[in-house]
Design a protein around this motif. Sequence first.
Motif, PDB file in Angstrom:
ATOM      1  N   ASN A  71     -22.842  -0.486  -9.544  1.00 22.78           N
ATOM      2  CA  ASN A  71     -21.952  -0.836 -10.646  1.00 22.78           C
ATOM      3  C   ASN A  71     -21.267   0.372 -11.273  1.00 22.78           C
ATOM      4  N   SER A  72     -21.656   1.574 -10.866  1.00 20.80           N
ATOM      5  CA  SER A  72     -21.101   2.785 -11.472  1.00 20.80           C
ATOM      6  C   SER A  72     -19.588   2.818 -11.305  1.00 20.80           C
ATOM      7  N   LYS A  73     -18.906   3.068 -12.434  1.00 21.71           N
ATOM      8  CA  LYS A  73     -17.443   3.162 -12.431  1.00 21.71           C
ATOM      9  C   LYS A  73     -16.966   4.566 -12.768  1.00 21.71           C
ATOM     10  N   ILE A  74     -17.788   5.290 -13.534  1.00 23.19           N
ATOM     11  CA  ILE A  74     -17.457   6.649 -13.964  1.00 23.19           C
ATOM     12  C   ILE A  74     -18.528   7.585 -13.425  1.00 23.19           C
ATOM     13  N   LEU A  75     -18.099   8.658 -12.795  1.00 22.48           N
ATOM     14  CA  LEU A  75     -19.013   9.683 -12.290  1.00 22.48           C
ATOM     15  C   LEU A  75     -18.826  10.938 -13.125  1.00 22.48           C
ATOM     16  N   ILE A  76     -19.899  11.354 -13.803  1.00 17.82           N
ATOM     17  CA  ILE A  76     -19.868  12.605 -14.565  1.00 17.82           C
ATOM     18  C   ILE A  76     -20.467  13.697 -13.684  1.00 17.82           C
ATOM     19  N   ASN A  83     -17.794   6.491  -0.788  1.00 18.87           N
ATOM     20  CA  ASN A  83     -17.783   5.309   0.083  1.00 18.87           C
ATOM     21  C   ASN A  83     -18.897   4.337  -0.293  1.00 18.87           C
ATOM     22  N   GLU A  84     -20.042   4.874  -0.710  1.00 20.16           N
ATOM     23  CA  GLU A  84     -21.183   4.035  -1.100  1.00 20.16           C
ATOM     24  C   GLU A  84     -21.040   3.502  -2.530  1.00 20.16           C
ATOM     25  N   HIS A  85     -20.116   4.041  -3.298  1.00 19.37           N
ATOM     26  CA  HIS A  85     -19.896   3.643  -4.692  1.00 19.37           C
ATOM     27  C   HIS A  85     -18.410   3.320  -4.894  1.00 19.37           C
ATOM     28  N   PRO A  86     -17.937   2.243  -4.285  1.00 20.41           N
ATOM     29  CA  PRO A  86     -16.500   1.952  -4.292  1.00 20.41           C
ATOM     30  C   PRO A  86     -15.924   1.604  -5.666  1.00 20.41           C
ATOM     31  N   ASN A  87     -16.773   1.320  -6.649  1.00 20.63           N
ATOM     32  CA  ASN A  87     -16.273   0.990  -7.989  1.00 20.63           C
ATOM     33  C   ASN A  87     -15.931   2.215  -8.819  1.00 20.63           C
ATOM     34  N   ILE A  88     -16.317   3.400  -8.357  1.00 19.34           N
ATOM     35  CA  ILE A  88     -16.004   4.608  -9.134  1.00 19.34           C
ATOM     36  C   ILE A  88     -14.509   4.848  -9.082  1.00 19.34           C
ATOM     37  N   ASP A  89     -13.905   4.811 -10.279  1.00 20.58           N
ATOM     38  CA  ASP A  89     -12.465   5.025 -10.354  1.00 20.58           C
ATOM     39  C   ASP A  89     -12.113   6.244 -11.214  1.00 20.58           C
ATOM     40  N   THR A  90     -13.144   6.868 -11.807  1.00 20.78           N
ATOM     41  CA  THR A  90     -12.912   8.033 -12.661  1.00 20.78           C
ATOM     42  C   THR A  90     -14.016   9.061 -12.435  1.00 20.78           C
ATOM     43  N   ILE A  91     -13.617  10.302 -12.317  1.00 17.30           N
ATOM     44  CA  ILE A  91     -14.569  11.413 -12.249  1.00 17.30           C
ATOM     45  C   ILE A  91     -14.326  12.299 -13.456  1.00 17.30           C
ATOM     46  N   VAL A  92     -15.390  12.508 -14.221  1.00 15.73           N
ATOM     47  CA  VAL A  92     -15.352  13.341 -15.424  1.00 15.73           C
ATOM     48  C   VAL A  92     -16.070  14.651 -15.120  1.00 15.73           C
TER      49      VAL A  92
END
Length: 159
Positions: A13-18, A101-110
């Motif tokens: 479910n992760s959408k943001i990667l810090i 590829n394993e986290h396709p919901n990530i749309d933002t990298i902080v």
Amino acid sequence: MKVYSFPPISNKNSKILILGTMPGITSLELNQYYGHPRNAFWKLLFEIFNEPFSTDYEIRKKMVLKNNVAIWDVLQACVREGSLDSAIEQEIPNDFTNFLNEHPNIDTIVFNGQKAAKFFQKYVKVSKTIQYVNLPSTSPANAGISFDKKLEEWRKFFN
């Protein structure tokens, strides 16, 4: 001394990667992201997500996942004496192709600080479908910016 990062805190479910650069000595000793008690990272996130602050690492991890946030570092390994990003040498980046590829919901990298952004740009092919955001480092070494100013900048993004 060669140091290694931790596995990511993430789920589908992760959408943001810090992204930080590499855990400091205290974090490595505790085996926890942002483990130094003077690092503002956890305090900022609990404040932003309006959650009661906790020092319990399991609660911290659950809180970020509940808010669709993933945490990782740009670097998998490096040679570094001490904790400062400026001392990093012989860096090896993490595998972002497989991770994304394993986290396709990530749309933002902080990026938690400029050094994380610089290493990412050096080693990772930037995707046009992902938004990239640079925020002030939460590290105690970034003492030139007050907690309130860091909170203001981080809150702007998350709100």
